[in-house]
Write a protein that holds these residues in place. Structure first.
Motif, mmCIF file in Angstrom:
data_model
loop_
_atom_site.group_PDB
_atom_site.id
_atom_site.type_symbol
_atom_site.label_atom_id
_atom_site.label_comp_id
_atom_site.label_asym_id
_atom_site.label_seq_id
_atom_site.Cartn_x
_atom_site.Cartn_y
_atom_site.Cartn_z
ATOM 1 N N GLY A 19 26.112 47.229 30.474
ATOM 2 C CA GLY A 19 24.931 47.555 29.679
ATOM 3 C C GLY A 19 25.236 47.712 28.213
ATOM 4 O O GLY A 19 24.347 48.090 27.446
ATOM 5 N N GLY A 20 26.453 47.432 27.813
ATOM 6 C CA GLY A 20 26.848 47.547 26.412
ATOM 7 C C GLY A 20 27.503 46.275 25.918
ATOM 8 O O GLY A 20 26.840 45.342 25.473
ATOM 9 N N GLN A 21 28.820 46.231 26.020
ATOM 10 C CA GLN A 21 29.581 45.082 25.526
ATOM 11 C C GLN A 21 29.138 43.771 26.164
ATOM 12 O O GLN A 21 29.090 42.733 25.498
ATOM 13 N N TYR A 22 28.808 43.809 27.463
ATOM 14 C CA TYR A 22 28.464 42.579 28.182
ATOM 15 C C TYR A 22 26.966 42.477 28.485
ATOM 16 O O TYR A 22 26.570 41.778 29.425
ATOM 17 N N LEU A 23 26.142 43.141 27.696
ATOM 18 C CA LEU A 23 24.709 43.167 27.973
ATOM 19 C C LEU A 23 24.105 41.761 28.020
ATOM 20 O O LEU A 23 23.246 41.474 28.855
ATOM 21 N N LYS A 24 24.571 40.876 27.129
ATOM 22 C CA LYS A 24 23.981 39.540 27.031
ATOM 23 C C LYS A 24 24.722 38.489 27.848
ATOM 24 O O LYS A 24 24.254 37.351 27.952
ATOM 25 N N ASP A 25 25.869 38.852 28.401
ATOM 26 C CA ASP A 25 26.606 37.918 29.271
ATOM 27 C C ASP A 25 27.304 38.684 30.385
ATOM 28 O O ASP A 25 28.523 38.635 30.523
ATOM 29 N N PRO A 26 26.535 39.423 31.214
ATOM 30 C CA PRO A 26 27.136 40.321 32.198
ATOM 31 C C PRO A 26 28.019 39.617 33.224
ATOM 32 O O PRO A 26 29.054 40.154 33.612
ATOM 33 N N VAL A 27 27.636 38.433 33.680
ATOM 34 C CA VAL A 27 28.443 37.749 34.693
ATOM 35 C C VAL A 27 29.790 37.333 34.100
ATOM 36 O O VAL A 27 30.831 37.424 34.760
ATOM 37 N N LEU A 28 29.781 36.922 32.858
ATOM 38 C CA LEU A 28 31.042 36.591 32.182
ATOM 39 C C LEU A 28 31.908 37.842 32.043
ATOM 40 O O LEU A 28 33.140 37.781 32.202
ATOM 41 N N GLY A 29 31.284 38.979 31.778
ATOM 42 C CA GLY A 29 32.031 40.231 31.696
ATOM 43 C C GLY A 29 32.645 40.623 33.029
ATOM 44 O O GLY A 29 33.762 41.149 33.079
ATOM 45 N N VAL A 30 31.926 40.347 34.118
ATOM 46 C CA VAL A 30 32.437 40.679 35.452
ATOM 47 C C VAL A 30 33.701 39.891 35.755
ATOM 48 O O VAL A 30 34.740 40.457 36.140
ATOM 49 N N VAL A 31 33.651 38.568 35.586
ATOM 50 C CA VAL A 31 34.814 37.751 35.945
ATOM 51 C C VAL A 31 35.964 37.966 34.969
ATOM 52 O O VAL A 31 37.136 37.736 35.312
ATOM 53 N N SER A 32 35.662 38.413 33.750
ATOM 54 C CA SER A 32 36.738 38.711 32.787
ATOM 55 C C SER A 32 37.580 39.890 33.248
ATOM 56 O O SER A 32 38.742 40.032 32.832
ATOM 57 N N ALA A 33 37.011 40.741 34.117
ATOM 58 C CA ALA A 33 37.737 41.903 34.624
ATOM 59 C C ALA A 33 38.540 41.592 35.881
ATOM 60 O O ALA A 33 39.225 42.471 36.413
ATOM 61 N N PHE A 34 38.450 40.361 36.376
ATOM 62 C CA PHE A 34 39.237 39.990 37.554
ATOM 63 C C PHE A 34 40.723 39.928 37.185
ATOM 64 O O PHE A 34 41.097 39.768 36.017
ATOM 65 N N HIS A 35 41.551 40.068 38.197
ATOM 66 C CA HIS A 35 42.996 39.952 37.988
ATOM 67 C C HIS A 35 43.597 39.256 39.208
ATOM 68 O O HIS A 35 43.011 39.291 40.305
ATOM 69 N N PRO A 36 44.696 38.563 39.036
ATOM 70 C CA PRO A 36 45.485 38.415 37.810
ATOM 71 C C PRO A 36 44.767 37.593 36.736
ATOM 72 O O PRO A 36 43.663 37.089 36.973
ATOM 73 N N HIS A 37 45.430 37.432 35.591
ATOM 74 C CA HIS A 37 44.817 36.823 34.424
ATOM 75 C C HIS A 37 44.344 35.396 34.695
ATOM 76 O O HIS A 37 43.265 34.998 34.239
ATOM 77 N N TRP A 38 45.119 34.632 35.451
ATOM 78 C CA TRP A 38 44.741 33.237 35.668
ATOM 79 C C TRP A 38 43.456 33.118 36.487
ATOM 80 O O TRP A 38 42.674 32.187 36.303
ATOM 81 N N VAL A 39 43.239 34.096 37.383
ATOM 82 C CA VAL A 39 41.979 34.106 38.139
ATOM 83 C C VAL A 39 40.807 34.364 37.203
ATOM 84 O O VAL A 39 39.772 33.682 37.261
ATOM 85 N N ALA A 40 40.988 35.341 36.308
ATOM 86 C CA ALA A 40 39.925 35.653 35.353
ATOM 87 C C ALA A 40 39.607 34.455 34.468
ATOM 88 O O ALA A 40 38.434 34.122 34.249
ATOM 89 N N GLU A 41 40.645 33.787 33.963
ATOM 90 C CA GLU A 41 40.419 32.639 33.078
ATOM 91 C C GLU A 41 39.749 31.482 33.820
ATOM 92 O O GLU A 41 38.857 30.813 33.285
ATOM 93 N N THR A 42 40.189 31.241 35.029
ATOM 94 C CA THR A 42 39.566 30.170 35.819
ATOM 95 C C THR A 42 38.087 30.457 36.058
ATOM 96 O O THR A 42 37.227 29.583 35.889
ATOM 97 N N MET A 43 37.806 31.698 36.435
ATOM 98 C CA MET A 43 36.418 32.061 36.703
ATOM 99 C C MET A 43 35.583 32.058 35.416
ATOM 100 O O MET A 43 34.398 31.689 35.435
ATOM 101 N N ARG A 44 36.174 32.439 34.294
ATOM 102 C CA ARG A 44 35.446 32.414 33.017
ATOM 103 C C ARG A 44 35.004 30.985 32.674
ATOM 104 O O ARG A 44 33.876 30.756 32.240
ATOM 105 N N TRP A 45 35.895 30.036 32.870
ATOM 106 C CA TRP A 45 35.545 28.649 32.580
ATOM 107 C C TRP A 45 34.514 28.125 33.579
ATOM 108 O O TRP A 45 33.615 27.353 33.214
ATOM 109 N N MET A 46 34.617 28.531 34.833
ATOM 110 C CA MET A 46 33.597 28.133 35.809
ATOM 111 C C MET A 46 32.224 28.664 35.404
ATOM 112 O O MET A 46 31.217 27.942 35.460
ATOM 113 N N VAL A 47 32.205 29.927 34.986
ATOM 114 C CA VAL A 47 30.933 30.526 34.566
ATOM 115 C C VAL A 47 30.375 29.790 33.353
ATOM 116 O O VAL A 47 29.180 29.463 33.292
ATOM 117 N N ALA A 48 31.232 29.509 32.372
ATOM 118 C CA ALA A 48 30.764 28.823 31.164
ATOM 119 C C ALA A 48 30.222 27.438 31.488
ATOM 120 O O ALA A 48 29.167 27.025 30.971
#
Length: 651
Positions: free
Chosen positions: A276-305
């Protein structure tokens, strides 16, 4: 085959002129499934740890609403959603209230979708969330969807692309849930900062629950598919059930993963979440950015984009298509001036409405206030949905025997009607939700009331001053009156007698098309419509005698209406005149000779009250009903060609 016509076995009970079940499912999901990309953050900002349950609760209302929209859409197979239901159940005033509420919701969805696109492009460049570039990208999205809709390249031949995009969208949402269960499964985080009715408090829960309706923002757009579907009753029930259950479950699952990945934490002003703050305008991107390990987060970020940005673009495009169809319907039914629904010549799209709405959507984008837009959306949605449910209930009483390819289950017998309990419950819930918007969403309350007050004032002035009719009566113009696409003709100076009947619109529209066609095919000069209303004066009175005022008023109303319809055709001059004559037919012919008319376009005048043979002034029974005494006289003695327009086929 026209709707309702008899046909092969199995045709009865089907919705016709269809797209097929696979395309229907894909189109329906694409019209609804996109809104999680901007709704999640707005709901989580106030709902906190209860966000998954709030999505499930709002999903109940969504499921009930789906049933009502499917019954109404299957019954009428018309565009317009709740406005169309209200037109058949109540009257034009209630239909306009629903239609005007729907219109602001369409515009808000366009703005929200366009505003979200640059934020979901963050994996490509972190500069997209800067204010200037954010508004610039959103403006480009709005401009693009306006152009696509004006050029009419949004629907034809796009079934496979849309089906693929819808499946990719669903696949991404399921992937977020599955991957989230593997890498951020911490159920304890959902209740860590939860203190029921304190954090969040009752007001926050109600606020978030109503805003959660934003997650189902595409239901009106999905209802516009009604004229385009062909599916039997069994498949229709399956699609309605699947959509009503699957979408809320997916959204609730997404919300649960979101609160485990980006949990509620203690903040300076109480519990809060970055959704509701930092990710208010892109909440799903904020969710996958919190995934770990890092490569999972990056892969999911690109899928979302790669998926979310096109999905949001298409959502804006679909909503603009809904706007154009909606305004066109309002214009056809004379709820707004027809020039707003004017169709572009080549592509038959309402370019004026699309352009104006594009600028309004851009104006909604510029403040970049997602929470404000969500609140205003809730105002319009709760009002329109409440009217939709009440309309379905009313239609069960008003038209109990009308064919319903889909009927809402669980009915109770009342009088001679079966009232649907789900629609009754939904009407109560959505009505209470509307009241909560008025009570808790301060800015949305005043903006929403202002929008509705402006619309109603506009409607009253237009109907009373310009249309000269009641607020509740249905008044429509032929669809071809909104287009410049006209047949070829050879007449430039046309006389049009009107009689103040319901067929006058068709007669004037026919003449307008002829005049416009001649103008387009000529090298210059003007085309004219000379519209006349002949008042018959008895032999016992002089021609200039004072006649009853109501007769003069009737003539002026008929001519004003005729002028309005005739002026729908650009560059065609419309002249009106009241003529006094001993006989209507003689008056028409005198006007034609005086004006040098090349053609007379005439319909049937009201039937004579004199019964009997010609010896006593009556008309014989051998002629068609539309050939009255004046029409017959004109046909026999006209100094130019006469085009007789037949009344529409009775329904």
């Amino acid at each position: 085959m026209p709707p309702g016509a008899p046909g092969k076995e199995g045709r009865e009970g089907k919705l016709q002129r269809g797209l097929g079940v696979p395309w229907l499912f894909a189109a329906a999901y694409s019209a609804v499934g996109f809104s999680i990309y901007f709704a999640l953050g707005v709901v989580a900002e106030r709902g906190l740890g209860l966000t998954p349950l709030i999505f499930l609760a709002s999903g109940l209302l969504f499921a009930l609403t789906t049933l009502s929209y499917v019954e109404g859409g299957a019954m009428f197979r018309e565009r317009g959603g709740s406005s169309t239901f209200a037109r058949h159940a109540f009257n034009e005033l209630i239909a306009f209230v629903a239609g005007w509420a729907i219109l602001i919701d369409y515009l808000i969805v366009i703005a929200l979708a366009a505003l979200s696109v640059p934020h979901y492009l963050a994996p490509i460049s972190g500069s997209f969330d800067k204010p200037a570039l954010e508004i610039g990208v959103a403006a480009a999205v709005i401009a693009a969807v306006c152009v696509l809709n004006i050029l009419n390249v949004t629907g034809r031949g796009k079934q496979r692309s849309l089906a693929f995009l819808a499946l990719a969208d669903l696949g991404l949402q399921l992937a977020v849930i599955v991957v989230g269960l593997l890498v951020v499964f911490h159920p304890d985080r959902l209740t860590a900062q939860l203190d029921l009715f304190t954090q969040p408090n009752f007001k926050d829960i109600v606020y978030a629950a109503v805003v959660a309706m934003l997650a189902y923002a595409g239901i009106e757009a999905a209802s516009d598919l009604a004229p385009d579907i062909e599916v039997n009753k069994r498949d229709l029930k399956r699609i309605a059930s699947l959509g009503a259950v699957a979408v809320p479950l997916v959204y609730a699952g997404m919300a649960a993963i979101a609160l485990m990945a980006v949990p509620v934490v203690a903040g300076p002003h109480g519990p809060e979440t970055a959704l509701g703050g930092q990710y208010l305008k892109d909440p799903v991107l904020g969710v996958v950015s919190a995934f770990h390990p890092h490569w999972v987060a990056e892969t999911m970020r690109w899928m979302v984009a790669l998926i979310a940005a096109p999905v949001l673009f298409w959502a804006a495009n679909t909503s603009m298509l809904g706007v154009s169809r909606h305004i066109y319907t309002l214009a056809i039914n004379r709820q707004i001036p027809s020039w707003l629904g004017k169709l572009e010549k080549r592509n038959a799209t309402p370019y004026v409405a699309i352009t104006i709405c594009g600028f309004i959507a851009l104006g909604l984008v510029i403040p970049t206030n997602v929470k404000l837009l969500a609140g205003i959306y809730a105002f319009g949605a709760t009002l329109a949905i409440t009217i939709a449910h009440l309309s379905i209930i009313r239609l069960r009483v008003k038209a109990p025997d009308k064919s319903r390819p889909f009927r809402i289950p669980l009915n109770v017998r009342w009088g001679g009607a079966d009232l649907p309990l789900p629609a009754i419950l939904a009407a109560i819930l959505s009505g209470l939700a509307f009241i909560s918007v008025l009570a808790y969403h301060t800015t949305a309350r005043w903006v929403g009331i202002g929008w509705m007050a402006f619309g109603l004032l506009f409607y009253v002035v237009y109907r009373k001053v310009f249309e000269g009719t009641t607020l509740t009566k249905r008044v429509s113009v032929p669809e071809h009156a909104l287009t410049k696409q006209v047949p070829e003709a050879e007449f430039r100076n046309i006389l049009v007698p009107v009689f103040g009947t319901k067929f006058d619109d068709d007669i004037v529209a026919t003449a307008g098309r002829l005049a416009a066609a001649e103008l387009e095919g000529s090298d210059g000069g003007d085309s004219h419509l000379d519209v006349v209303f002949v008042i018959e004066v008895p032999l016992t009175l002089p021609l200039d005698a004072k006649l009853p005022q109501e007769r003069e008023d009737e003539a002026q109303r008929a001519l004003a209406r005729a002028r309005e319809v005739g002026e729908e055709y650009e560059d065609v001059d419309v002249n009106t005149e009241v003529i006094r004559a001993r006989k209507i037919g003689a008056g028409i012919l005198e006007a034609a000779r005086r004006a040098g008319s090349e053609a007379i376009v005439i319909g049937g005048e009201p039937p004579t009250k004199i019964r009997g043979g010609a010896m006593i002034g009556g008309i014989g029974a051998a002629k068609p009903a539309e050939i009255g005494a004046a029409t017959e006289y004109v046909l026999k003695k006209a100094p130019c060609r006469v085009l007789l327009t037949a009344p529409p086929e009775p329904e």
